[in-house]
Structure formats: structure tokens, C-alpha cells
Design a protein around this motif. Structure first.
Motif, PDB file in Angstrom:
ATOM      1  N   ASP A  33     -13.106  12.442  -0.440  1.00 49.28           N
ATOM      2  CA  ASP A  33     -11.649  12.417  -0.564  1.00 49.28           C
ATOM      3  C   ASP A  33     -11.160  10.982  -0.384  1.00 49.28           C
ATOM      4  O   ASP A  33     -11.706  10.222   0.397  1.00 49.28           O
ATOM      5  N   ALA A  34     -10.073  10.619  -1.067  1.00 48.15           N
ATOM      6  CA  ALA A  34      -9.576   9.252  -1.026  1.00 48.15           C
ATOM      7  C   ALA A  34      -8.788   8.972   0.231  1.00 48.15           C
ATOM      8  O   ALA A  34      -8.397   7.841   0.460  1.00 48.15           O
ATOM      9  N   GLY A  35      -8.515   9.942   1.039  1.00 45.65           N
ATOM     10  CA  GLY A  35      -7.695   9.730   2.217  1.00 45.65           C
ATOM     11  C   GLY A  35      -6.230   9.866   1.885  1.00 45.65           C
ATOM     12  O   GLY A  35      -5.850  10.253   0.771  1.00 45.65           O
ATOM     13  N   VAL A  36      -5.390   9.528   2.848  1.00 44.34           N
ATOM     14  CA  VAL A  36      -3.947   9.588   2.639  1.00 44.34           C
ATOM     15  C   VAL A  36      -3.534   8.380   1.797  1.00 44.34           C
ATOM     16  O   VAL A  36      -3.889   7.243   2.127  1.00 44.34           O
ATOM     17  N   ILE A  37      -2.818   8.627   0.733  1.00 46.83           N
ATOM     18  CA  ILE A  37      -2.454   7.548  -0.192  1.00 46.83           C
ATOM     19  C   ILE A  37      -0.951   7.309  -0.139  1.00 46.83           C
ATOM     20  O   ILE A  37      -0.166   8.246  -0.320  1.00 46.83           O
ATOM     21  N   GLN A  38      -0.588   6.054   0.102  1.00 44.21           N
ATOM     22  CA  GLN A  38       0.820   5.692   0.164  1.00 44.21           C
ATOM     23  C   GLN A  38       1.158   4.655  -0.908  1.00 44.21           C
ATOM     24  O   GLN A  38       0.333   3.807  -1.242  1.00 44.21           O
ATOM     25  N   SER A  39       2.381   4.737  -1.400  1.00 46.92           N
ATOM     26  CA  SER A  39       2.861   3.715  -2.325  1.00 46.92           C
ATOM     27  C   SER A  39       4.361   3.538  -2.147  1.00 46.92           C
ATOM     28  O   SER A  39       5.052   4.483  -1.727  1.00 46.92           O
ATOM     29  N   PRO A  40       4.891   2.336  -2.400  1.00 51.43           N
ATOM     30  CA  PRO A  40       4.129   1.124  -2.654  1.00 51.43           C
ATOM     31  C   PRO A  40       3.526   0.583  -1.362  1.00 51.43           C
ATOM     32  O   PRO A  40       3.925   0.992  -0.279  1.00 51.43           O
ATOM     33  N   ARG A  41       2.587  -0.341  -1.458  1.00 46.76           N
ATOM     34  CA  ARG A  41       2.033  -0.951  -0.250  1.00 46.76           C
ATOM     35  C   ARG A  41       3.006  -1.962   0.335  1.00 46.76           C
ATOM     36  O   ARG A  41       3.083  -2.156   1.542  1.00 46.76           O
ATOM     37  N   HIS A  42       3.722  -2.618  -0.549  1.00 44.33           N
ATOM     38  CA  HIS A  42       4.710  -3.607  -0.118  1.00 44.33           C
ATOM     39  C   HIS A  42       5.970  -3.433  -0.954  1.00 44.33           C
ATOM     40  O   HIS A  42       5.880  -3.186  -2.151  1.00 44.33           O
ATOM     41  N   GLU A  43       7.115  -3.562  -0.307  1.00 39.57           N
ATOM     42  CA  GLU A  43       8.378  -3.510  -1.030  1.00 39.57           C
ATOM     43  C   GLU A  43       9.336  -4.483  -0.381  1.00 39.57           C
ATOM     44  O   GLU A  43       9.537  -4.462   0.833  1.00 39.57           O
ATOM     45  N   VAL A  44       9.920  -5.321  -1.222  1.00 38.27           N
ATOM     46  CA  VAL A  44      10.964  -6.228  -0.784  1.00 38.27           C
ATOM     47  C   VAL A  44      12.220  -5.873  -1.561  1.00 38.27           C
ATOM     48  O   VAL A  44      12.187  -5.821  -2.793  1.00 38.27           O
ATOM     49  N   THR A  45      13.308  -5.633  -0.863  1.00 36.09           N
ATOM     50  CA  THR A  45      14.531  -5.226  -1.529  1.00 36.09           C
ATOM     51  C   THR A  45      15.723  -5.855  -0.837  1.00 36.09           C
ATOM     52  O   THR A  45      15.603  -6.455   0.234  1.00 36.09           O
ATOM     53  N   GLU A  46      16.847  -5.742  -1.465  1.00 35.45           N
ATOM     54  CA  GLU A  46      18.071  -6.299  -0.885  1.00 35.45           C
ATOM     55  C   GLU A  46      18.874  -5.211  -0.191  1.00 35.45           C
ATOM     56  O   GLU A  46      18.842  -4.040  -0.588  1.00 35.45           O
ATOM     57  N   MET A  47      19.578  -5.629   0.808  1.00 37.45           N
ATOM     58  CA  MET A  47      20.429  -4.709   1.561  1.00 37.45           C
ATOM     59  C   MET A  47      21.316  -3.902   0.617  1.00 37.45           C
ATOM     60  O   MET A  47      21.892  -4.449  -0.331  1.00 37.45           O
ATOM     61  N   GLY A  48      21.391  -2.605   0.888  1.00 39.19           N
ATOM     62  CA  GLY A  48      22.228  -1.740   0.074  1.00 39.19           C
ATOM     63  C   GLY A  48      21.476  -0.996  -1.005  1.00 39.19           C
ATOM     64  O   GLY A  48      21.991  -0.005  -1.546  1.00 39.19           O
ATOM     65  N   GLN A  49      20.268  -1.453  -1.314  1.00 36.54           N
ATOM     66  CA  GLN A  49      19.484  -0.793  -2.351  1.00 36.54           C
ATOM     67  C   GLN A  49      18.814   0.462  -1.800  1.00 36.54           C
ATOM     68  O   GLN A  49      18.570   0.590  -0.592  1.00 36.54           O
ATOM     69  N   GLU A  50      18.492   1.359  -2.714  1.00 34.91           N
ATOM     70  CA  GLU A  50      17.762   2.574  -2.341  1.00 34.91           C
ATOM     71  C   GLU A  50      16.265   2.286  -2.330  1.00 34.91           C
ATOM     72  O   GLU A  50      15.747   1.603  -3.215  1.00 34.91           O
ATOM     73  N   VAL A  51      15.599   2.811  -1.328  1.00 31.79           N
ATOM     74  CA  VAL A  51      14.145   2.644  -1.206  1.00 31.79           C
ATOM     75  C   VAL A  51      13.503   4.025  -1.159  1.00 31.79           C
ATOM     76  O   VAL A  51      13.970   4.907  -0.417  1.00 31.79           O
ATOM     77  N   THR A  52      12.449   4.203  -1.929  1.00 32.73           N
ATOM     78  CA  THR A  52      11.701   5.461  -1.905  1.00 32.73           C
ATOM     79  C   THR A  52      10.226   5.161  -1.638  1.00 32.73           C
ATOM     80  O   THR A  52       9.596   4.421  -2.400  1.00 32.73           O
ATOM     81  N   LEU A  53       9.729   5.733  -0.566  1.00 33.86           N
ATOM     82  CA  LEU A  53       8.319   5.589  -0.208  1.00 33.86           C
ATOM     83  C   LEU A  53       7.623   6.916  -0.495  1.00 33.86           C
ATOM     84  O   LEU A  53       8.199   7.976  -0.269  1.00 33.86           O
ATOM     85  N   ARG A  54       6.374   6.820  -0.949  1.00 35.01           N
ATOM     86  CA  ARG A  54       5.661   8.019  -1.394  1.00 35.01           C
ATOM     87  C   ARG A  54       4.365   8.209  -0.635  1.00 35.01           C
ATOM     88  O   ARG A  54       3.735   7.238  -0.206  1.00 35.01           O
ATOM     89  N   CYS A  55       3.980   9.472  -0.523  1.00 31.89           N
ATOM     90  CA  CYS A  55       2.764   9.788   0.221  1.00 31.89           C
ATOM     91  C   CYS A  55       2.050  10.974  -0.408  1.00 31.89           C
ATOM     92  O   CYS A  55       2.679  11.989  -0.747  1.00 31.89           O
ATOM     93  N   LYS A  56       0.737  10.835  -0.524  1.00 26.87           N
ATOM     94  CA  LYS A  56      -0.103  11.950  -0.960  1.00 26.87           C
ATOM     95  C   LYS A  56      -1.073  12.250   0.181  1.00 26.87           C
ATOM     96  O   LYS A  56      -1.934  11.432   0.481  1.00 26.87           O
ATOM     97  N   PRO A  57      -0.920  13.400   0.838  1.00 23.45           N
ATOM     98  CA  PRO A  57      -1.812  13.705   1.966  1.00 23.45           C
ATOM     99  C   PRO A  57      -3.203  14.080   1.485  1.00 23.45           C
ATOM    100  O   PRO A  57      -3.434  14.269   0.291  1.00 23.45           O
TER     101      PRO A  57
END
Lengths: 116, 110
Positions: free
Chosen positions: A1-25
Motif C-alpha cells: 500500500d502507498a500509505g496515506v497520500i496528501q496533496s498538495p505537498r506545498h501551497e503558497v497563497t495570498e490572504m483571502g484565497q480559498e485553500v483545499t487540502l486533500r487526503c487519501k487514507p
């Protein structure tokens, strides 16, 4: 199994923007956890799901944060609008949870968020 | 309040030394206790899990003990190696919530 997979690994954004982090258990694991890690506060539990149902979201800092788990293989953590103080590493973890306790926890590599 | 404290915050030892990392917790009504390792820029890796009914667990050069009555756990690393350099975190489970300590940063010098 590949383990727990997260994306993105790095995210740089500006204040006020929407951020979505993802996870595959890990396949077959029925509990999923979202943690946030900062130098000041260490590791904090934000929310956890059992069988896709949110069980405890008392750690979610405010209404700008939301998490979903539409199926057993995918979860998202959304921040809208983002603020500089949200900058942290966000970890997703899963475990098979065969009994009343959490048991051994398996972590992803994390998503490092920087909000400018 | 459920708090987990780890001492020392940082530790530097020469290769080959045996060492002990300490973890204390305020609420003894625990389900289990886990020790994790975290390498820079990486996630956490579970090293040892001790159920509340157990007193110790061993894996290779690692041995973790648990004393619920005194609210303490120790992680013993035998014959330390440079590859053991990492942050070691103790986490105590209460119900279905893990409370983490701040960690001990270990550096093993070659």
C-alpha cells in the motif's frame, strides 16, 4: 500500500484565497484524522471521521475551516478565506480502528501551507 | 486539562550511547500511549504503541515503558546511531483523541 497520500505537498497563497487540502487514507482504514502542526502549538487535532462520518470537530479553529469525507477513500480540508495565521503543516492520518481506541496511527507526509 | 510534557526538549549524544526520552501526562485515564518519530519535512511514523494494560513494548533497539499511576512513559534507545537523529513525539490517547507532547529533538553525532 502507498500509505496515506496528501496533496498538495506545498501551497503558497495570498490572504483571502480559498485553500483545499486533500487526503487519501490507507485502503481499509475506517478512521481519518486531520491535524495541524505549528512551532508554537505543536500538533493539534482538527477533526476526525469514522466510517466517513465526522465524529469530533471541536478542534476546528473557526467557521473558515470545513472538512468533508464523501467516501472511504477521500477527504478534503478547506479554508475559506485563508489568513496568514493559518500557515502550518496540515497532516492527514488514518487507522483501521478495530476497537474502542484509536490504535496505531499512520500519517501522510503533510501539506505545508503558507498564507501571505 | 489533559497535557503531555516531554523532557528534554533537545538532546545531543555521541554515537553508541544509550539514551532515555521522557514523557509525562496529567490524566492517567488513558487508552494507550504511542511514541512517534518525525524526520524534518516528513510525517510521523509510529514506533511503539503501549496499551493501557501493558507496561512496556520493545522493537529492536527501542523499548518503551508505561507507568499509568505516575503518569510517565520512557523511550529507551540502545546503542544510538546517527540515523536515529529525529524528533520523537509522545502521544497519549484519551477516548478517541490523541494528545501530543511537543517532542524531543534528538541528534546523534558520529
Amino acid at each position: 500500500d502507498a500509505g496515506v497520500i496528501q496533496s498538495p505537498r506545498h501551497e503558497v497563497t495570498e490572504m483571502g484565497q480559498e485553500v483545499t487540502l486533500r487526503c487519501k487514507p490507507i485502503s481499509g482504514h475506517n478512521s481519518l484524522f486531520w491535524y495541524r502542526q505549528t512551532m508554537m502549538r505543536g500538533l493539534e487535532l482538527l477533526i476526525y471521521f469514522n466510517n466517513n462520518v465526522p465524529i469530533d470537530d471541536s478542534g476546528m479553529p473557526e467557521d473558515r475551516f470545513s472538512a468533508k469525507m464523501p467516501n472511504a477513500s477521500f477527504s478534503t480540508l478547506k479554508i475559506q478565506p485563508s489568513e496568514p495565521r493559518d500557515s502550518a503543516v496540515y497532516f492527514c492520518a488514518s487507522n483501521p480502528r478495530t476497537g474502542a481506541d484509536t490504535g496505531e496511527l499512520f500519517f501522510g507526509e503533510g501539506s505545508r501551507l503558507t498564507v501571505l | 486539562k489533559q497535557e503531555v510534557t516531554q523532557i528534554p526538549a533537545a538532546l545531543s549524544v555521541p554515537e553508541g550511547e544509550n539514551l532515555v526520552l521522557n514523557c509525562s501526562f496529567t490524566d492517567s485515564a488513558i487508552y494507550n500511549l504511542q511514541w512517534f518519530r518525525q524526520d524534518p519535512g516528513k510525517g510521523l511514523t509510529s514506533l511503539l504503541l503501549i496499551q493501557s494494560s501493558q507496561r512496556e513494548q520493545t522493537s529492536g533497539r527501542l523499548n518503551a515503558s508505561l507507568d499509568k499511576s505516575s503518569g510517565r512513559s520512557t523511550l529507551y534507545i540502545a546503542a544510538s546511531q546517527p540515523g536515529d537523529s529525529a524528533t520523537y513525539l509522545c502521544a497519549v490517547e484519551y477516548g478517541n483523541k490523541l494528545v501530543f507532547g511537543a517532542g524531543t529533538i534528538l541528534r546523534v553525532k558520529s
